[in-house]
Scaffold this active site. Structure first.
Site, PDB file in Angstrom:
ATOM      1  N   GLN A  32       1.473  -4.045   2.911  1.00 22.49           N
ATOM      2  CA  GLN A  32       1.672  -5.064   1.875  1.00 22.49           C
ATOM      3  C   GLN A  32       1.170  -4.530   0.536  1.00 22.49           C
ATOM      4  OE1 GLN A  32       0.387  -9.126   3.610  1.00 22.49           O
ATOM      5  NE2 GLN A  32      -0.607  -7.621   4.900  1.00 22.49           N
ATOM      6  N   ASN A  33       0.613  -3.330   0.549  1.00 21.51           N
ATOM      7  CA  ASN A  33       0.049  -2.762  -0.680  1.00 21.51           C
ATOM      8  C   ASN A  33       1.124  -2.079  -1.516  1.00 21.51           C
ATOM      9  OD1 ASN A  33      -2.341  -3.660   0.349  1.00 21.51           O
ATOM     10  ND2 ASN A  33      -2.956  -1.669   1.168  1.00 21.51           N
ATOM     11  N   HIS A  47       6.074  -4.996  -0.032  1.00 22.32           N
ATOM     12  CA  HIS A  47       6.036  -5.594  -1.367  1.00 22.32           C
ATOM     13  C   HIS A  47       6.445  -4.618  -2.452  1.00 22.32           C
ATOM     14  CE1 HIS A  47       3.027  -8.781   0.330  1.00 22.32           C
ATOM     15  NE2 HIS A  47       4.262  -9.039   0.636  1.00 22.32           N
ATOM     16  N   CYS A  86      19.321  -0.624 -22.059  1.00 22.97           N
ATOM     17  CA  CYS A  86      19.618  -1.920 -22.680  1.00 22.97           C
ATOM     18  C   CYS A  86      18.444  -2.499 -23.485  1.00 22.97           C
ATOM     19  CB  CYS A  86      20.081  -2.926 -21.626  1.00 22.97           C
ATOM     20  SG  CYS A  86      18.753  -3.570 -20.592  1.00 22.97           S
ATOM     21  N   GLY A 123      -7.219  -4.592   7.521  1.00 24.11           N
ATOM     22  CA  GLY A 123      -7.524  -5.055   6.168  1.00 24.11           C
ATOM     23  C   GLY A 123      -6.565  -6.081   5.609  1.00 24.11           C
ATOM     24  N   THR A 124      -6.160  -7.008   6.431  1.00 23.30           N
ATOM     25  CA  THR A 124      -5.328  -8.091   5.900  1.00 23.30           C
ATOM     26  C   THR A 124      -5.700  -9.414   6.556  1.00 23.30           C
ATOM     27  OG1 THR A 124      -3.089  -8.976   5.630  1.00 23.30           O
ATOM     28  CG2 THR A 124      -3.414  -7.431   7.451  1.00 23.30           C
ATOM     29  N   ASN A 137     -10.865  -5.894  10.696  1.00 25.85           N
ATOM     30  CA  ASN A 137     -11.047  -6.689   9.491  1.00 25.85           C
ATOM     31  C   ASN A 137     -12.527  -6.962   9.313  1.00 25.85           C
ATOM     32  OD1 ASN A 137      -8.670  -7.337   8.011  1.00 25.85           O
ATOM     33  ND2 ASN A 137      -7.954  -8.619   9.707  1.00 25.85           N
ATOM     34  N   GLU A 175     -13.718  -9.924   8.269  1.00 26.46           N
ATOM     35  CA  GLU A 175     -13.994 -11.315   8.606  1.00 26.46           C
ATOM     36  C   GLU A 175     -12.937 -11.845   9.558  1.00 26.46           C
ATOM     37  OE1 GLU A 175     -13.887 -13.174   4.814  1.00 26.46           O
ATOM     38  OE2 GLU A 175     -15.824 -12.328   4.204  1.00 26.46           O
TER      39      GLU A 175
HETATM   40 ZN   LIG Z   1      18.387  -2.263 -18.734  1.00 27.97          ZN
END
Ligand SMILES: [Zn+2]
Length: 254
Positions: A110-111, A128, A161, A198-199, A224, A226
Site C-alpha cells: 500500500q506504500n 496505491h 498542455c 506493518g498495516t 505488527n 499493535e
Molecule cells: Zn497534459
C-alpha cells in the site's frame, strides 16, 4: 484460532519460519506504512510531523487536487523530500532476500515509496501507485522516474498542455488501479500463506487480502506493533514486534 498472546519472541519467530517453509514458496506479503517508518517515512495515521500539518483527507484528496493542485503540491513537495531521502531498512531487505530464495512469491504494498524495489524485490504490486511517476489529468502525458531536483518549476507542469501534474498515486476518492486489484486478488486467493507486515488492515480493499487467503484455506501471519482487526479472527500467528527486527531474525532461521 489465532494465537496472539505475546509469548516468547524467539519461539514465535521459529513458528513463523515453519509457516513460511510450509507455504512452499506460495507466500504473498501485504505491506503498509508500518514497514517504512524505520526508513523515516511517517505513517498517515498517528501524529507524526508531516500529517500533523497536512490533513491527508484534504491535501491528498482527488477533488481538492483538481480544484487546488498548488495546495496539494505544498504537501507533496515535503513528502517527496522525505521519500527521496529514504533508503530500505532491514525489513525491506529481508523480504527481497526471501523472494530471491523463492520463499516469497509477490509483495502487495500500500506504500508509494518504492522502497521494496529499491531493496531488490521484483514482483511488487503497488496497490496505491507510486511517486516515481507523474501523470497529467488532462492529457495522456506521463513523466516516468520523476525527482524533485529535475523539476524546473514547482508544482511541475505538463510539457504538452501546461496542466499541473499529479503523482501517479491513488488519492483519497480515487479507485485502486483495476490491474493491481485483479493481480492482488488472484495472488491472495492462491497464496498458502499471507504475511501481513506493518498495516492496520482497515483500509479497503487491501484489508480484504488476508481474508481472501484465509477463506481459500491459506494461513495468515501478522507482524505488527499493535492489535489489528486481523489479530485473532484472521491471523494464525501474530508477532507484536517491529518488522525491521523480526524479518531479519526470521530469515536467519530459514
Ligand atoms: Zn497534459
Amino acid at each position: 484460532m489465532g494465537k496472539s498472546m505475546i509469548g516468547s519472541a524467539p519461539d514465535k519467530i521459529a513458528e513463523a519460519a515453519a509457516l513460511l517453509k510450509a507455504a512452499g514458496g506460495r507466500c504473498v506479503v501485504l505491506t503498509g506504512a508500518g514497514i517504512s517508518v524505520a526508513s523515516g517515512i511517517p505513517a498517515f495515521r498517528g501524529s507524526q510531523g508531516l500529517w500533523d500539518r497536512y490533513d491527508p483527507f484534504v491535501y491528498a484528496e482527488i477533488g481538492s487536487f483538481r480544484r487546488q493542485p498548488e495546495k496539494s503540491w505544498e504537501m507533496l513537495v515535503e513528502m517527496l523530500q522525505v521519500i527521496e531521502k529514504a533508503v530500505p531498512n532491514p525489513a525491506h531487505k529481508a523480504l527481497a532476500e526471501l523472494e530471491k530464495r523463492g520463499l516469497v512469491e509477490r509483495i502487495i504494498t500500500q506504500n508509494v515509496d518504492s522502497l521494496h524495489q529499491a531493496a531488490g524485490s521484483r514482483r511488487v504490486i503497488e496497490f496505491h501507485g507510486s511517486n516515481r511517476d507523474l501523470v497529467c489529468l488532462d492529457c495522456a502525458y506521463r513523466w516516468a522516474g520523476f525527482e524533485l531536483s529535475q523539476a524546473s518549476e514547482l508544482p511541475p507542469r505538463c510539457p504538452e498542455c501546461g496542466s499541473i501534474l499529479k503523482p501517479d498515486v491513488v488519492f483519497f476518492g480515487e479507485a485502486i488501479p483495476p490491474t493491481a486489484l485483479e493481480e492482488a486478488t488472484r495472488a491472495a486467493e492462491n497464496a498458502r500463506l499471507m504475511l501481513v507486515v506493518g498495516t492496520s488492515a482497515n483500509v479497503y480493499p487491501a484489508a480484504d487480502m488476508p481474508k481472501l487467503t484465509k477463506r481459500a484455506g491459506g494461513r495468515v501471519l501478522e507482524i505488527n506493533l499493535e492489535k489489528t482487526p486481523l489479530t485473532g479472527p484472521v491471523a494464525d500467528l501474530t508477532i507484536f514486534r517491529p518488522a525491521d527486527e523480526v524479518l531479519p531474525l526470521l530469515l536467519e532461521m530459514l
